[in-house]
Design an enzyme around this catalytic site. Sequence first.
Site, PDB file in Angstrom:
ATOM      1  N   SER A  92      37.068  48.590  31.294  1.00  0.00           N
ATOM      2  CA  SER A  92      36.859  47.146  31.340  1.00  0.00           C
ATOM      3  C   SER A  92      37.622  46.452  32.461  1.00  0.00           C
ATOM      4  O   SER A  92      38.806  46.694  32.677  1.00  0.00           O
ATOM      5  CB  SER A  92      37.244  46.548  29.983  1.00  0.00           C
ATOM      6  OG  SER A  92      38.051  45.407  30.139  1.00  0.00           O
ATOM      7  N   LYS A  93      36.882  45.603  33.157  1.00  0.00           N
ATOM      8  CA  LYS A  93      37.445  44.842  34.263  1.00  0.00           C
ATOM      9  C   LYS A  93      38.665  44.043  33.787  1.00  0.00           C
ATOM     10  O   LYS A  93      39.639  43.898  34.505  1.00  0.00           O
ATOM     11  CB  LYS A  93      36.339  43.902  34.751  1.00  0.00           C
ATOM     12  CG  LYS A  93      36.744  42.907  35.781  1.00  0.00           C
ATOM     13  CD  LYS A  93      35.519  42.151  36.278  1.00  0.00           C
ATOM     14  CE  LYS A  93      35.926  40.995  37.174  1.00  0.00           C
ATOM     15  NZ  LYS A  93      34.800  40.286  37.742  1.00  0.00           N
ATOM     16  N   ARG A  94      38.592  43.536  32.579  1.00  0.00           N
ATOM     17  CA  ARG A  94      39.647  42.667  32.054  1.00  0.00           C
ATOM     18  C   ARG A  94      40.876  43.471  31.601  1.00  0.00           C
ATOM     19  O   ARG A  94      42.005  43.090  31.846  1.00  0.00           O
ATOM     20  CB  ARG A  94      39.069  41.856  30.899  1.00  0.00           C
ATOM     21  CG  ARG A  94      39.633  40.477  30.734  1.00  0.00           C
ATOM     22  CD  ARG A  94      38.743  39.640  29.807  1.00  0.00           C
ATOM     23  NE  ARG A  94      38.041  40.426  28.809  1.00  0.00           N
ATOM     24  CZ  ARG A  94      38.565  40.816  27.648  1.00  0.00           C
ATOM     25  NH1 ARG A  94      39.796  40.497  27.322  1.00  0.00           N
ATOM     26  NH2 ARG A  94      37.838  41.523  26.801  1.00  0.00           N
ATOM     27  N   LYS A  95      40.613  44.583  30.911  1.00  0.00           N
ATOM     28  CA  LYS A  95      41.739  45.298  30.291  1.00  0.00           C
ATOM     29  C   LYS A  95      42.363  46.400  31.140  1.00  0.00           C
ATOM     30  O   LYS A  95      43.515  46.759  30.934  1.00  0.00           O
ATOM     31  CB  LYS A  95      41.255  45.951  28.989  1.00  0.00           C
ATOM     32  CG  LYS A  95      40.908  45.000  27.882  1.00  0.00           C
ATOM     33  CD  LYS A  95      40.765  45.786  26.566  1.00  0.00           C
ATOM     34  CE  LYS A  95      39.802  45.117  25.623  1.00  0.00           C
ATOM     35  NZ  LYS A  95      39.216  46.028  24.656  1.00  0.00           N
TER      36      LYS A  95
END
Length: 550
Positions: free
Chosen positions: A297-300
Amino acid sequence: MDNNKLAELLFSDIEKTPADFEAKYPKRSLPRTACVTRFAPSPTGFLHIGGLFAAFVGERTAKKSGGVFYLRIEDTDKKREVENGVGAIIKGLADFGITIDEGMLGETESIGEYGPYMQSKRKEIYQTYCKDLVKRGLAYPCFCTAEELEKIRKAQEENKQNPGYYGEFAKCRNLSFEEIEANIKNGKPYVVRLKSQGDENRRIKFDDAIKGEIEMPENVQDIVLLKTDGIPTYHFAHAVDDHLMRTTDVIRGDEWISSAPIHLQLFEVLGFDAPRYAHISPIMKEDAETGGKRKLSKRKDPEAAVSYYHEAGYPKEAVLEYLLTIANSNFEEWRAENPNAKREDFDFKLSNMSKAGALFDLMKLNDISKNYICTLSKEEVYERTLDWASAYNKDFAEILKNNKEYALRIFGIERGNEKPRKDIAKWEDTVEYTKYFFEKPENFEWQDNLSKEDMIEILTEYKNVYDKSETQEEWFPKVREMAERLGYAKAPKIYKKNPDDFKGHVGDVASVIRVAVTGRRNTPDLYEIIQVLGYDEFTERIDRAISLLK
Ligand code: GLU
């Protein structure tokens, strides 16, 4: 309804016809088996490792078949765009050695005869094809507002009907020319929708190069072709662009599989041959929290960004080699059999790609990278570390530049021999790896099985017996001899048999010297380290360690 009249009303400024573009972008003169593939990212300024992976798969597929690989920028969603978003993608590809035959080379420059390769520059083309669909009664303007669409959706939900704009719910399908004209005169915004010819009782079938045969109900939705600003949706742009750019194989993320019925229908109504599809599963990662797998994930996950690998200094060769191991599971076996072959010689196949998501494993990448870096010469390691440091660690770059000869000797330790050491996985590691050569150690990882007095004795004695001119072959026997003299076993085995007879064994003795000189218990060959440091620095360090121990 007079469709010609409607087409003129909606697209009065479009004078070209599809035939003009068919002529401008003729079929490519390539062998029948050559694949034309593309990477088609949105310019969000972020290149996901999954994007690099898809680009790599596209590039391999094209190159291997003698075809064309091109880069198209899909900038139809202005909300997601960032400044210099194209540059970040091009840099990401270039950093990892993925080269294009055609397409965008920068924010505005491009190469190739099938452009523009930026969707925002292709408005006239999309509108021309859309106008033609309206003319043929296959598309129509829709003036429904967001609120009206929401009302339809709610009613469908209550009546347990499929959601969407289709069949009886497609109110604007039946507007008269006069109603449309009046709406437009009143400045009502509208989209242009496909008049779907699909039937939910019929099914479409296609052979996905990765996932195999796929069957789904036909599309019945009157999907949007052009948005209120005249910009196409992904679906419509995909059909028009991949047709006119003469893509043979559409390789993309499998989040698009569910839209394939829409796309196949579009190719059909537009009169285009459909491309082959290859839908790539997302790259997965082991989730520490749940113990299961999830998408990277790009966010995590910082490692989701391609820039992460560049900043850490993973060599592109290692990253590509790693991507091949997760792309084709038979690659590793091939590599084991052909350790020195060029990566490009591997017979990459879409059909050998995993149907489920490949698991991303940073440890594995590190191993591959260490194996690669240990084959480089000290000069290459120096140059590439310097390149990396010049971008990401200026202080270290200065140190390397000011001490080139010394740095070359450091990188030369245990390199170029039969079994080179594998300490460096990424250029970032060289900072720690070389640290004790540039600075005297501050912390000492002393073993706790010897007393301070014993260690001082070892160091004092070693300084006395050390001989600048001794060779590597002479070196260790001498340490062994000294160890025995001071009451240590000359081999660990001997010590283990009668531990009470000794203070320790020769390994402990060598370790004390190693820690005094480097601060660390685990280092490359100590003899070589001392040679690189030089006699004066070596004796200074021994003296310093002795006085710190006191
Ligand atoms: N712009 C689309 C995306 O980034 C491309 C999908 C495709 O390759 O067709 O998801």
